[in-house]
Write a protein that holds these residues in place. Structure first.
Motif, PDB file in Angstrom:
ATOM      1  N   TYR A 189      13.503 108.024  23.077  1.00 47.81           N
ATOM      2  CA  TYR A 189      14.806 107.816  23.719  1.00 47.81           C
ATOM      3  C   TYR A 189      15.517 109.127  24.080  1.00 47.81           C
ATOM      4  O   TYR A 189      16.631 109.118  24.580  1.00 47.81           O
ATOM      5  CB  TYR A 189      15.719 106.963  22.832  1.00 47.81           C
ATOM      6  CG  TYR A 189      16.013 107.553  21.470  1.00 47.81           C
ATOM      7  CD1 TYR A 189      16.989 108.540  21.293  1.00 47.81           C
ATOM      8  CD2 TYR A 189      15.310 107.123  20.352  1.00 47.81           C
ATOM      9  CE1 TYR A 189      17.251 109.082  20.048  1.00 47.81           C
ATOM     10  CE2 TYR A 189      15.565 107.655  19.099  1.00 47.81           C
ATOM     11  CZ  TYR A 189      16.545 108.628  18.955  1.00 47.81           C
ATOM     12  OH  TYR A 189      16.810 109.164  17.716  1.00 47.81           O
ATOM     13  N   TYR A 190      14.862 110.274  23.845  1.00 47.50           N
ATOM     14  CA  TYR A 190      15.463 111.577  24.133  1.00 47.50           C
ATOM     15  C   TYR A 190      15.965 111.612  25.582  1.00 47.50           C
ATOM     16  O   TYR A 190      15.214 111.394  26.516  1.00 47.50           O
ATOM     17  CB  TYR A 190      14.437 112.679  23.865  1.00 47.50           C
ATOM     18  CG  TYR A 190      14.864 114.069  24.275  1.00 47.50           C
ATOM     19  CD1 TYR A 190      16.070 114.603  23.848  1.00 47.50           C
ATOM     20  CD2 TYR A 190      14.051 114.851  25.085  1.00 47.50           C
ATOM     21  CE1 TYR A 190      16.453 115.875  24.209  1.00 47.50           C
ATOM     22  CE2 TYR A 190      14.420 116.133  25.445  1.00 47.50           C
ATOM     23  CZ  TYR A 190      15.625 116.639  25.009  1.00 47.50           C
ATOM     24  OH  TYR A 190      16.008 117.901  25.369  1.00 47.50           O
ATOM     25  N   ASP A 225      21.035 118.600  21.604  1.00 44.36           N
ATOM     26  CA  ASP A 225      21.811 118.959  20.423  1.00 44.36           C
ATOM     27  C   ASP A 225      21.699 117.877  19.353  1.00 44.36           C
ATOM     28  O   ASP A 225      21.547 118.185  18.161  1.00 44.36           O
ATOM     29  CB  ASP A 225      23.275 119.172  20.818  1.00 44.36           C
ATOM     30  CG  ASP A 225      24.089 119.841  19.736  1.00 44.36           C
ATOM     31  OD1 ASP A 225      23.523 120.546  18.872  1.00 44.36           O
ATOM     32  OD2 ASP A 225      25.321 119.667  19.747  1.00 44.36           O
ATOM     33  N   ASP A 226      21.740 116.628  19.760  1.00 44.65           N
ATOM     34  CA  ASP A 226      21.629 115.527  18.800  1.00 44.65           C
ATOM     35  C   ASP A 226      20.262 115.494  18.112  1.00 44.65           C
ATOM     36  O   ASP A 226      20.184 115.406  16.891  1.00 44.65           O
ATOM     37  CB  ASP A 226      21.859 114.172  19.483  1.00 44.65           C
ATOM     38  CG  ASP A 226      23.312 113.924  19.815  1.00 44.65           C
ATOM     39  OD1 ASP A 226      24.185 114.628  19.268  1.00 44.65           O
ATOM     40  OD2 ASP A 226      23.576 113.025  20.633  1.00 44.65           O
ATOM     41  N   VAL A 227      19.191 115.564  18.896  1.00 36.58           N
ATOM     42  CA  VAL A 227      17.867 115.376  18.303  1.00 36.58           C
ATOM     43  C   VAL A 227      17.343 116.628  17.605  1.00 36.58           C
ATOM     44  O   VAL A 227      16.586 116.518  16.640  1.00 36.58           O
ATOM     45  CB  VAL A 227      16.823 114.829  19.313  1.00 36.58           C
ATOM     46  CG1 VAL A 227      17.221 113.445  19.788  1.00 36.58           C
ATOM     47  CG2 VAL A 227      16.621 115.762  20.477  1.00 36.58           C
ATOM     48  N   LEU A 254      20.679 128.976  23.122  1.00 38.38           N
ATOM     49  CA  LEU A 254      20.929 129.843  21.962  1.00 38.38           C
ATOM     50  C   LEU A 254      22.170 129.403  21.187  1.00 38.38           C
ATOM     51  O   LEU A 254      22.202 129.494  19.957  1.00 38.38           O
ATOM     52  CB  LEU A 254      21.055 131.299  22.399  1.00 38.38           C
ATOM     53  CG  LEU A 254      19.774 131.938  22.929  1.00 38.38           C
ATOM     54  CD1 LEU A 254      20.040 133.365  23.371  1.00 38.38           C
ATOM     55  CD2 LEU A 254      18.649 131.881  21.903  1.00 38.38           C
ATOM     56  N   GLU A 255      23.179 128.916  21.882  1.00 42.13           N
ATOM     57  CA  GLU A 255      24.375 128.403  21.200  1.00 42.13           C
ATOM     58  C   GLU A 255      24.020 127.212  20.310  1.00 42.13           C
ATOM     59  O   GLU A 255      24.486 127.110  19.170  1.00 42.13           O
ATOM     60  CB  GLU A 255      25.449 127.995  22.212  1.00 42.13           C
ATOM     61  CG  GLU A 255      26.118 129.151  22.912  1.00 42.13           C
ATOM     62  CD  GLU A 255      27.020 129.997  22.022  1.00 42.13           C
ATOM     63  OE1 GLU A 255      27.379 129.557  20.900  1.00 42.13           O
ATOM     64  OE2 GLU A 255      27.367 131.105  22.430  1.00 42.13           O
ATOM     65  N   ILE A 256      23.190 126.322  20.835  1.00 42.87           N
ATOM     66  CA  ILE A 256      22.774 125.155  20.045  1.00 42.87           C
ATOM     67  C   ILE A 256      21.936 125.590  18.850  1.00 42.87           C
ATOM     68  O   ILE A 256      22.104 125.091  17.731  1.00 42.87           O
ATOM     69  CB  ILE A 256      22.036 124.132  20.935  1.00 42.87           C
ATOM     70  CG1 ILE A 256      23.031 123.509  21.925  1.00 42.87           C
ATOM     71  CG2 ILE A 256      21.354 123.054  20.092  1.00 42.87           C
ATOM     72  CD1 ILE A 256      22.399 122.642  22.994  1.00 42.87           C
ATOM     73  N   MET A 257      21.044 126.549  19.050  1.00 46.40           N
ATOM     74  CA  MET A 257      20.240 127.057  17.933  1.00 46.40           C
ATOM     75  C   MET A 257      21.155 127.676  16.867  1.00 46.40           C
ATOM     76  O   MET A 257      20.945 127.485  15.670  1.00 46.40           O
ATOM     77  CB  MET A 257      19.222 128.100  18.418  1.00 46.40           C
ATOM     78  CG  MET A 257      18.169 127.581  19.375  1.00 46.40           C
ATOM     79  SD  MET A 257      17.041 126.380  18.634  1.00 46.40           S
ATOM     80  CE  MET A 257      17.780 124.867  19.166  1.00 46.40           C
ATOM     81  N   SER A 258      22.165 128.400  17.319  1.00 46.89           N
ATOM     82  CA  SER A 258      23.126 129.002  16.394  1.00 46.89           C
ATOM     83  C   SER A 258      23.853 127.932  15.595  1.00 46.89           C
ATOM     84  O   SER A 258      24.001 128.040  14.370  1.00 46.89           O
ATOM     85  CB  SER A 258      24.130 129.846  17.189  1.00 46.89           C
ATOM     86  OG  SER A 258      25.163 130.298  16.354  1.00 46.89           O
TER      87      SER A 258
END
Length: 165
Positions: free
Chosen positions: A66-67, A75-77, A111-115
């Motif tokens: 469902y991605y 960001d959710d998954v 990179l923001e999401i990884m952070s």
């Protein structure tokens, strides 16, 4: 004498570390593997469109069917990978500079999401580290998570990277 903890030394400077020397990048990845990290490998060279980025991530991270293939869904998954385990996570992106040159805006969002993941994992006593490899010894990236994106400790000085060109 205290054991050398590459992960803690990396995280002390921020959630993302840059690498120029590919051999050093791979050596440090081996350290993380030996330390029990679940390691995910991505390659920015392949990301010519956001569809190619999302397809690659869907496969590499084994995202659910469902991605939604957008930043909100990513960001959710991504926050759910390895959720059932107690292990730490390392995300490695080779050729990040290739993608960044083509799409600076989306590479920055990534990179923001990884952070954000780094700080979320730390709340639960786990580590989430992102290493990016660049073929450009002068790759410049804006701050992520209110922290600068530094070169790794062995390539901290510009002269350390210039010697390998």
């Amino acid at each position: 004498m205290a054991e050398f903890k590459l992960d803690l030394k990396t995280l002390a400077y921020g959630p993302v570390a840059k690498y120029f020397d590919l051999a050093l990048f791979e050596k440090d990845i081996s350290w993380y593997e030996d330390a029990g990290y679940k390691v995910y490998f991505l390659d920015g060279e392949k990301w010519y469109t956001m569809e190619s980025f999302h397809s690659d991530c869907h496969e590499v991270f084994s995202f659910p069917s469902y991605y939604g293939r957008n930043w909100g869904a990513f960001d959710d998954v991504i926050s759910e990978i390895e959720r059932g385990s107690q292990g730490d996570v390392l995300v490695c992106v080779r050729n990040f500079d290739s993608w960044s040159k083509r799409d600076i805006s989306n590479s920055q969002v990534f990179l923001e999401i990884m952070s954000d993941q780094t700080y979320s994992y730390l709340v639960y006593g786990r580590k989430f580290v992102t290493l990016i490899h660049s073929n450009d010894p002068n790759l410049s990236i804006r701050e992520v998570g209110a922290k600068s994106v530094h070169w790794n400790q062995k390539e901290w000085n510009e002269s350390d990277r210039r010697e390998k060109c």
